[in-house]
Design an enzyme around this catalytic site. Structure first.
Site, PDB file in Angstrom:
ATOM      1  N   SER A 666       0.800  -1.089  -0.028  1.00  0.00           N
ATOM      2  CA  SER A 666      -0.002   0.168   0.060  1.00  0.00           C
ATOM      3  C   SER A 666       0.718   1.334  -0.105  1.00  0.00           C
ATOM      4  CB  SER A 666      -1.140  -0.012   1.202  1.00  0.00           C
ATOM      5  OG  SER A 666      -0.160   0.162   2.507  1.00  0.00           O
ATOM      6  N   LYS A 709      -6.047   5.318   7.638  1.00  0.00           N
ATOM      7  CA  LYS A 709      -5.033   5.950   7.479  1.00  0.00           C
ATOM      8  C   LYS A 709      -5.127   7.675   7.064  1.00  0.00           C
ATOM      9  CE  LYS A 709      -3.204   2.103   4.858  1.00  0.00           C
ATOM     10  NZ  LYS A 709      -2.855   1.236   3.429  1.00  0.00           N
TER      11      LYS A 709
END
Length: 823
Positions: A666, A709
């Site tokens: 990611s 996030k």
């Protein structure tokens, strides 16, 4: 074209309470179906209905998805409509006492049969006592005894007459029967008189005595034979009376159980054994009446116990051990075994101390979960089975053999030699449902060849369901839990907030979580806050307090990380710009709490031979997926910039201040941006953070944990002060997953924070640098003032420099030499 930041309404999908058609959960009907698991329900139904060998069920899903509740609920609904299985009893095997006999009876008949046998034994005991106390028995018994005594006395009288004729008389002493010369008074002659007799007379008397002694010896030797004959006749008399008494009692049972051949055989064996042991039983009964200690117990050894105890020990062999019993019309059993040990699964044989040793008989045979679930369903957790020694083996062995054979571990593996029994196996016809995580299911199918043969039906439980069109159904599910847990009613605004929270738990605005443990916990905690400060109904504020309280209990590590960033211990910039440096976002877990963590990624470049060094991989901190992401960067560089120019750089990429393993791809987009920025020597905005995966064509791919996030970087920016240009770049495909916190949405609405979606690397670069990316013209060149033009120019310059340092080519007449200089 530069991409636009997302509008606030795209960051969160609300559930409007006005669209819900109820006021409180009390207005909703409970759910009588299993919600959100159509695939799993279909698989369970198939596994239950198909009656073929090996079609047992493995319910796989993450903990908390409701596997156990769903399976148990489904089976308990279905079980009452199915046939109730047979009862099973164990009875004594009179020929091989260590091999108890198993008998099947229709449901409800086991207790009846046991009671009938108890009554039969009690009636037989009383009837035998009466029969052997009757006048008829006593007369015949007395007649046999008198007949034996008369025969013996007649022989002795005849011998006495013959002795008189020969001048001798018989004497009976404690030592036995003897002969002596007879005097004139008919009594034994005095020794003085015998000495005065002539020698020839004494000699004649001695010869006569010797002749009679041999005959007397013959009579004495025949006495044991006569005694045995008398005992045989007495035994025949006892058996005759016992037969007459027992047959009349047993015939009633034989008629009642005429349809059960095994019971007929058992009644024959019982009456035969009772007939053979009638005398011992009567002796024990008489000893009990007389208050004496028994001379012998049922096993043939003298034991110092009261006669009543010895009698019960003898009668115990005729009674019945109910092994498994069911209530009539109760349906198929559903057994949930929470402690699936070897003995709890297969059954056990208890032992009792007797004369310093451990002893067991058929009454000590106890059922396990397999026998109790026979004819129905057994539910066990696979992890608990695997943690118990030999439990998995015995479960597989029983399913393969389709019978449950009770044997202790010690005897099975020759570890002990205690006296025990070996009961006949019980045939099995049941469905076993294993509960476990997907990892264990896949591991067992890979490593255990028996697994695919025994558990052919996987029931896969998902963790989310579609949100669109299911909010009312989900509300009914919540209402069902509220009633079951006896919670306060939830207002519809509270239900709407729970639906929103459920979407956040699912990590997708279009889904709802069916991780029922988490949902039920939230309901209970909202009820707690309502009872503490509320007015009778659970509101959206109570739900919000429960959510915040859950986060607060588990975010200590998260807050510590933010504190270290604030204090400058962990270096994260939220202002300015720098080349080859970017804020990447990862997600971490502490217990059940997931949170986003910003991490600085840096890249350095120099002239080289085209290698991109992943420092994490070099020091073995990078996992396989992370290493794959870095290797993809090389593919992107060569595909875009080195089609006709050799890639003449060496680069290094690293996660700064990472002291543990790095896994996942990611951050590959952030790593690529840092690398490209270092090559172009163009600064990246440190007010921004990036998450996303990238492929070799420069497309940005979706990642997980996008909400956590974004919020992780927002918390840092908020703590330092939101200045306006701060924000996060995410993959466009993750926009549908956004369910951000209210404070993040408010900051976006006020223009203090931004969320940019990006489909390609170029879109992300324009936001991060503010420099046009540039596209190739017809000749394949980028504009010089564009970002791509800077990279192409730098790479071309590195290639020219490297060419200057390359060794001169060998002349055609020079032959290559080996390491030692040989041609």
């Amino acid at each position: 074209m530069p991409v636009d930041a997302l509008n606030p309404d795209r960051l969160y999908q609300e559930c409007d309470p006005a669209q819900l058609t109820f006021e409180t959960t009390d207005d909703l009907e409970p759910v009588d179906e299993i919600v959100g698991q159509p695939r799993a329900v279909e698989a369970v139904r198939f596994g239950v209905e198909i009656r073929r060998e090996g079609y047992n069920i493995f319910a796989l899903g993450e903990p908390g998805t409701g596997k156990r509740t769903l399976v148990e609920q489904f089976l308990r609904r279905r079980a009452p409509s199915e046939a109730t299985p047979d009862d099973w009893v164990y009875v004594n095997n009179f020929e091989e006492s260590h091999r108890p006999v198993a008998i099947a009876l229709p449901c409800g008949r086991a207790k009846e049969f046991r009671d009938d046998m108890d009554h039969f034994i009690d009636d037989a005991r009383a009837a035998l006592s009466n029969a052997f106390e009757s006048e008829e028995y006593r007369e015949r018994h007395r007649g046999l005894q008198e007949e034996f005594s008369q025969k013996q006395e007649q022989q002795l009288d005849e011998l006495q007459e013959r002795a008189k004729e020969k001048g001798l008389t018989m004497m009976r002493t404690p030592q036995g029967i003897g002969l002596a010369p007879m005097g004139s008074n008919g009594r034994p002659m005095n020794p003085e008189v015998l000495q005065e007799m002539p020698d020839d007379r004494r000699k004649q008397l001695a010869e006569n005595a010797q002749e009679l002694e041999s005959e007397m010896q013959r009579i004495v030797e025949q006495a044991p034979v006569a005694h045995r004959e008398a005992r045989r006749q007495l035994k025949e008399l006892n058996e005759e009376f016992a037969d007459t008494t027992l047959e009349s009692l047993a015939n009633d049972l034989r008629a009642k159980y005429a349809d059960f051949p095994r019971i007929q055989e058992h009644l024959d064996a019982v009456t035969k054994d009772l007939r053979e042991n009638t005398e011992e039983l009567l002796n024990l009964m008489r000893a009990e009446q007389d208050g004496q200690q028994p001379q012998q117990a049922a096993n043939g050894f003298p034991i110092p116990v009261p006669p009543s105890v010895a009698e019960q020990a003898l009668l115990r062999r005729y009674r019945v051990n109910i092994f498994v019993a069911h209530e009539p019309d109760s349906g198929a059993p559903v057994i949930l075994e929470n402690n699936p040990t070897y003995l709890n699964l297969i059954g056990r044989i208890d032992h009792q101390a007797q004369m310093g040793a451990l002893y067991a008989d058929f009454h000590n045979v106890k059922p396990g979960a397999l026998q109790r679930a026979n004819g129905g369903y057994l539910i066990v957790e696979i992890l608990k089975v695997l943690m118990q020694p030999y439990a998995w083996d015995v479960l597989k062995r029983s399913l393969q053999a389709q019978e449950a054979c009770i044997e202790s571990i010690g005897h099975a593996y020759g570890l002990i030699s205690t006296v025990t029994v070996q009961p006949q196996p019980i045939p099995l016809d049941l469905k076993v449902v294993l509960l476990g995580p997907p990892q264990l299911f896949l591991m067992l199918r890979e490593l255990d060849p028996d697994m695919p043969e025994l558990f052919k039906v996987p029931a896969d439980f998902q963790e989310e369901m579609q949100r669109e069109g299911n909010c009312e159904l989900y509300a009914r599910l919540l209402a069902t839990i509220v009633r079951k847990e006896k919670l306060r009613p939830f207002r519809r605004d509270a239900v709407a907030r729970i639906i929103e929270r459920s979407a956040r738990l699912a990590g997708d605005a279009q889904k709802l979580s069916v991780h029922m443990r988490s949902v039920a916990d939230l309901l209970r905690e909202a009820d707690y806050w309502s009872r503490r400060d509320g007015d009778g109904l659970v509101t959206a504020d109570d739900v919000e307090r429960a959510v915040n309280a859950q986060l607060h209990r588990t975010d200590r590590y998260h807050r510590r990380m933010q504190e270290e960033i604030q204090r400058g211990t962990i270096l994260i910039d939220t202002e300015g710009a720098a080349p080859g440096q970017i804020n990447a976002l990862s997600v971490m877990r502490f217990g059940d709490h997931w949170f986003g963590r910003p991490t600085r990624v840096t890249a350095r470049v120099r002239m080289g031979h085209g290698a991109v060094i992943d420092i994490e991989r070099e020091v073995k901190l990078g996992g396989a997926l992370h290493s794959k992401g870095v290797l993809i960067l090389t593919g992107f560089l060569t595909g875009r910039y080195a089609a006709d120019v050799p890639l003449s750089l060496s680069a290094s990429i690293v996660f700064e201040q990472s002291y543990g393993g790095i896994e996942g791809d990611s951050a590959s987009a952030a790593e690529l941006f840092a690398l490209l920025s270092a090559i172009a020597d163009t600064p990246l905005k440190q007010t921004l953070a990036v998450t996303g995966s990238v492929n070799q064509h420069g497309q940005i791919q979706a990642i997980g944990g996008v909400n956590d996030k974004i919020e992780g970087f927002f918390d840092i920016c908020q703590a330092r002060g939101l200045t306006g240009p701060q924000g996060v770049l995410i993959p466009q495909s993750n926009v549908q997953h956004l369910m951000l916190r209210r404070d993040v949405i408010d900051a976006v609405r006020e223009g203090k924070f931004h969320v940019w979606p990006m489909r390609t690397v170029d879109e992300g670069l324009e936001v991060l640098t503010g420099v046009p990316v540039g596209e190739r013209d017809a000749q394949g060149h980028y504009p010089e003032d564009s970002f791509n033009g800077r990279i192409a120019s730098r790479l071309r310059a590195m290639a020219e420099k490297r060419k200057k340092f390359a060794p001169p080519p060998a002349r055609p007449d020079e032959a290559p030499t080996g390491p030692g200089g040989e041609e």
